[in-house]
Design an enzyme around this catalytic site. Structure first.
Site, PDB file in Angstrom:
ATOM      1  CG  ASN A   1      -0.228  -0.048   2.512  1.00  0.00           C
ATOM      2  OD1 ASN A   1       0.485   0.880   2.854  1.00  0.00           O
ATOM      3  ND2 ASN A   1      -0.364  -1.151   3.241  1.00  0.00           N
TER       4      ASN A   1
ATOM      5  CG  ASP B   1      -7.490  -4.723   5.945  1.00  0.00           C
ATOM      6  OD1 ASP B   1      -7.044  -4.600   7.098  1.00  0.00           O
ATOM      7  OD2 ASP B   1      -8.054  -3.792   5.332  1.00  0.00           O
TER       8      ASP B   1
ATOM      9  CE  LYS C   1       9.141 -13.494 -12.876  1.00  0.00           C
ATOM     10  NZ  LYS C   1       9.975 -13.113 -13.989  1.00  0.00           N
TER      11      LYS C   1
ATOM     12  N   PRO D   1      -4.098 -11.320  10.619  1.00  0.00           N
ATOM     13  CG  PRO D   1      -2.134 -11.616  11.837  1.00  0.00           C
ATOM     14  CD  PRO D   1      -2.743 -11.856  10.495  1.00  0.00           C
ATOM     15  CG  ASP D   2      -7.225  -5.763  13.702  1.00  0.00           C
ATOM     16  OD1 ASP D   2      -6.369  -5.126  14.355  1.00  0.00           O
ATOM     17  OD2 ASP D   2      -8.177  -5.213  13.117  1.00  0.00           O
TER      18      ASP D   2
ATOM     19  CG  PHE E   1      -2.790   6.096  13.297  1.00  0.00           C
ATOM     20  CD1 PHE E   1      -2.039   5.777  14.410  1.00  0.00           C
ATOM     21  CD2 PHE E   1      -2.632   7.349  12.716  1.00  0.00           C
ATOM     22  CE1 PHE E   1      -1.140   6.681  14.941  1.00  0.00           C
ATOM     23  CE2 PHE E   1      -1.735   8.262  13.240  1.00  0.00           C
ATOM     24  CZ  PHE E   1      -0.987   7.934  14.361  1.00  0.00           C
TER      25      PHE E   1
ATOM     26  CE  LYS F   1     -11.203   1.241  10.791  1.00  0.00           C
ATOM     27  NZ  LYS F   1     -10.445   1.799   9.670  1.00  0.00           N
TER      28      LYS F   1
ATOM     29  CE  LYS G   1      -9.274  -2.134  13.598  1.00  0.00           C
ATOM     30  NZ  LYS G   1      -8.147  -2.551  12.760  1.00  0.00           N
TER      31      LYS G   1
HETATM   32  N1  CTP Z   1      -4.280  -2.626  12.090  1.00  0.00           N
HETATM   33  C1  CTP Z   1      -3.584  -3.679  12.618  1.00  0.00           C
HETATM   34  N2  CTP Z   1      -3.623  -4.889  12.009  1.00  0.00           N
HETATM   35  C2  CTP Z   1      -4.353  -5.072  10.899  1.00  0.00           C
HETATM   36  C3  CTP Z   1      -5.087  -4.000  10.337  1.00  0.00           C
HETATM   37  C4  CTP Z   1      -5.016  -2.774  10.964  1.00  0.00           C
HETATM   38  O1  CTP Z   1      -2.905  -3.510  13.632  1.00  0.00           O
HETATM   39  N3  CTP Z   1      -4.381  -6.273  10.337  1.00  0.00           N
HETATM   40  C5  CTP Z   1      -4.265  -1.335  12.789  1.00  0.00           C
HETATM   41  C6  CTP Z   1      -3.580  -0.204  12.054  1.00  0.00           C
HETATM   42  O2  CTP Z   1      -2.216  -0.113  12.413  1.00  0.00           O
HETATM   43  C7  CTP Z   1      -4.360   0.999  12.561  1.00  0.00           C
HETATM   44  C8  CTP Z   1      -5.761   0.444  12.804  1.00  0.00           C
HETATM   45  O3  CTP Z   1      -5.593  -0.946  12.928  1.00  0.00           O
HETATM   46  O4  CTP Z   1      -3.887   1.458  13.800  1.00  0.00           O
HETATM   47  C9  CTP Z   1      -6.776   0.721  11.753  1.00  0.00           C
HETATM   48  O5  CTP Z   1      -6.287   0.459  10.467  1.00  0.00           O
HETATM   49  P1  CTP Z   1      -7.231   0.679   9.215  1.00  0.00           P
HETATM   50  O6  CTP Z   1      -6.519   0.194   8.011  1.00  0.00           O
HETATM   51  O7  CTP Z   1      -7.771   2.053   9.222  1.00  0.00           O
HETATM   52  O8  CTP Z   1      -8.428  -0.254   9.607  1.00  0.00           O
HETATM   53  P2  CTP Z   1      -8.830  -1.691   9.211  1.00  0.00           P
HETATM   54  O9  CTP Z   1      -8.898  -2.530  10.441  1.00  0.00           O
HETATM   55  O10 CTP Z   1      -7.959  -2.203   8.143  1.00  0.00           O
HETATM   56  O11 CTP Z   1     -10.306  -1.439   8.751  1.00  0.00           O
HETATM   57  P3  CTP Z   1     -10.899  -1.070   7.309  1.00  0.00           P
HETATM   58  O12 CTP Z   1      -9.856  -1.485   6.294  1.00  0.00           O
HETATM   59  O13 CTP Z   1     -12.123  -1.873   7.254  1.00  0.00           O
HETATM   60  O14 CTP Z   1     -11.152   0.392   7.356  1.00  0.00           O
END
Ligand code: CTP
Length: 398
Positions: free
Chosen positions: A208, A276, A286, A303-304, A323, A337, A341
């Site tokens: 990204n 995500d 390759k 994993p989140d 964030f 969010k 979380k």
């Molecule tokens: N984050 C994380 N692990 C993930 C995804 C996100 O730790 N797998 C954390 C990011 O570092 C940030 C927060 O979660 O602090 C929110 O990230 P964001 O990309 O805005 O949210 P998502 O959970 O990805 O939600 P969405 O894509 O549905 O907006």
């Protein structure tokens, strides 16, 4: 107060060297011990005798003075101080520092030290504005070197602009700040930063646009306030700040592992733009463009990391900050969010392409906590970082 603080003062060759004599006086008035080092060029502007008389201390002038080496080697000299101050910090000294040259006593001390270094630049305005000097300045800031000034005004050479060395009392104030312990002393703060790379095959990946600039600025601001920072970073565009413990990772899974290993922490700031999903059928070889047609990628959820840490039963940091990068309904999405979380604060920002925030130098954030939503004006990512770090320090102080 600077009582019993030991300052190693390197005086470079510039017309402002005369101000360094006053600086020595001001430092000694405040109880500091000053060990002066005069470069060869510096001795064209002030005399060795006046420097050592004002410092009431031995003056060091040349790397190859065998007597000095017998008495106190350059390594020891560079480490015995609490802080190294370079004033005047000439374009030449900055260039040497930026490229790691060690061809005289001053540059060798600067390369050998394990202490913080504060530079008070002083040079002609064209020299200051030259791309080479600006490049060196950026490199040195990235290395964690501190700067005070330069100021703007009439110069000894008859030109006008930035390049004048900061006044002695301003340098004293910067020395005071550099030597203070900071409110986060003794606190361990974990910061995640940058994008993650999720492999498709050994040469391709999904990524990204995160540059890592905001996470890096936050880690830097936390270090400045005295924190012990573990910086878990994906492959970012900007280099990690000086003074942090860097843990480089590539994927979200590696980032979670590194975060688990970094515990316990007093606070954790999740500034990384974590992917995500990862490609669950990533190939070990390759993928070739052959008769079998277009590759079919399948995805699995990552994993989140923020949610995992926020919901830990055991060893959850006292303060967890996430964030929320959103492109629409920023506050509503970020508020939801935070609750989903389970983190304490969410720093929400609008990353729609027209804002120029993703990959840019500025940010406009809203801090969402139990207390509600606090919208901060648009400002530099460094300023957001300083403001956030200060709030974190207040929160941890209880
Ligand atoms: N984050 C994380 N692990 C993930 C995804 C996100 O730790 N797998 C954390 C990011 O570092 C940030 C927060 O979660 O602090 C929110 O990230 P964001 O990309 O805005 O949210 P998502 O959970 O990805 O939600 P969405 O894509 O549905 O907006």
């Amino acid at each position: 107060m600077l009582t019993n603080k030991h300052i190693l003062l390197i005086i470079g060759g510039g017309i402002a060297a005369f101000k360094s004599l006053d600086l020595i006086r001001r430092l000694r008035e405040r109880g500091a011990k000053v060990t002066p080092v005069l470069t060869k060029a510096g001795s064209e502007f002030v005399t060795p005798l006046s420097v050592s008389a004002l410092a009431a201390n031995k003056l060091y002038t040349d790397l190859f003075d065998l007597n000095d080496e017998a008495e106190m080697g350059h390594i020891e000299l560079s480490r015995a101080a609490d802080l190294i101050v370079v004033a005047p910090g000439t374009a030449d000294l900055m260039a040497k520092m930026a490229s790691g040259l060690a061809n005289d006593l001053a540059s060798t001390l600067l390369l050998a030290t394990d202490k913080r270094v504060l530079v008070a630049p002083s040079m002609n305005v064209r020299m200051w504005e030259h791309p080479a000097t600006q490049r060196n300045l950026k490199t040195l800031k990235g290395d964690g070197i501190l700067f005070v000034g330069p100021g703007e005004g009439d110069m000894a050479c008859g030109e006008y602009g930035p390049g004048r060395m900061a006044e002695p009392l301003d340098i004293v104030a910067a020395i005071d700040t550099a030597l203070s312990d900071g409110p986060l002393k003794g606190k361990h703060v974990l910061v995640t930063s940058g994008p993650t790379h999720e492999p498709i095959d050994p040469v391709r990946y999904i990524a990204n646009r995160s540059s890592g600039a905001q996470g890096t600025a936050i880690a830097q601001a936390l270090v400045t306030l005295g924190a012990d920072v573990t910086f878990v970073t994906g492959p970012a565009d900007v280099p990690p700040p000086a003074g942090v413990n860097v843990v480089p990772v590539e994927t979200a899974a590696e980032m979670l592992e590194a975060v688990r290993n970094a515990k316990p922490a007093d606070a954790a700031i999740f500034a990384a733009a974590v992917a995500d999903w990862h490609v669950s059928n990533a190939s070990d070889a390759k993928i070739k463009k052959d008769a079998s047609g277009l590759p079919e990628l399948t995805f699995a959820e990552n994993p989140d990391i923020l949610a995992t840490v926020s919901q830990m039963m055991d060893g959850r940091p006292a303060l967890v900050v996430g964030f929320a990068a959103e492109t629409n309904d920023v506050i509503a999405n970020a508020t939801a969010k935070r609750l989903r979380k389970g983190c304490d604060w969410i720093v929400a920002n609008d990353v729609s392409p027209e804002t120029g925030i993703m990959g840019g130098t500025e940010n406009a954030v809203t801090l969402i906590s139990d207390a509600g939503a606090d919208a901060w004006p648009r400002m530099g990512k460094d300023e957001v970082a300083t403001k956030l770090a200060t709030k974190i320090a207040l929160e941890l102080a209880g």
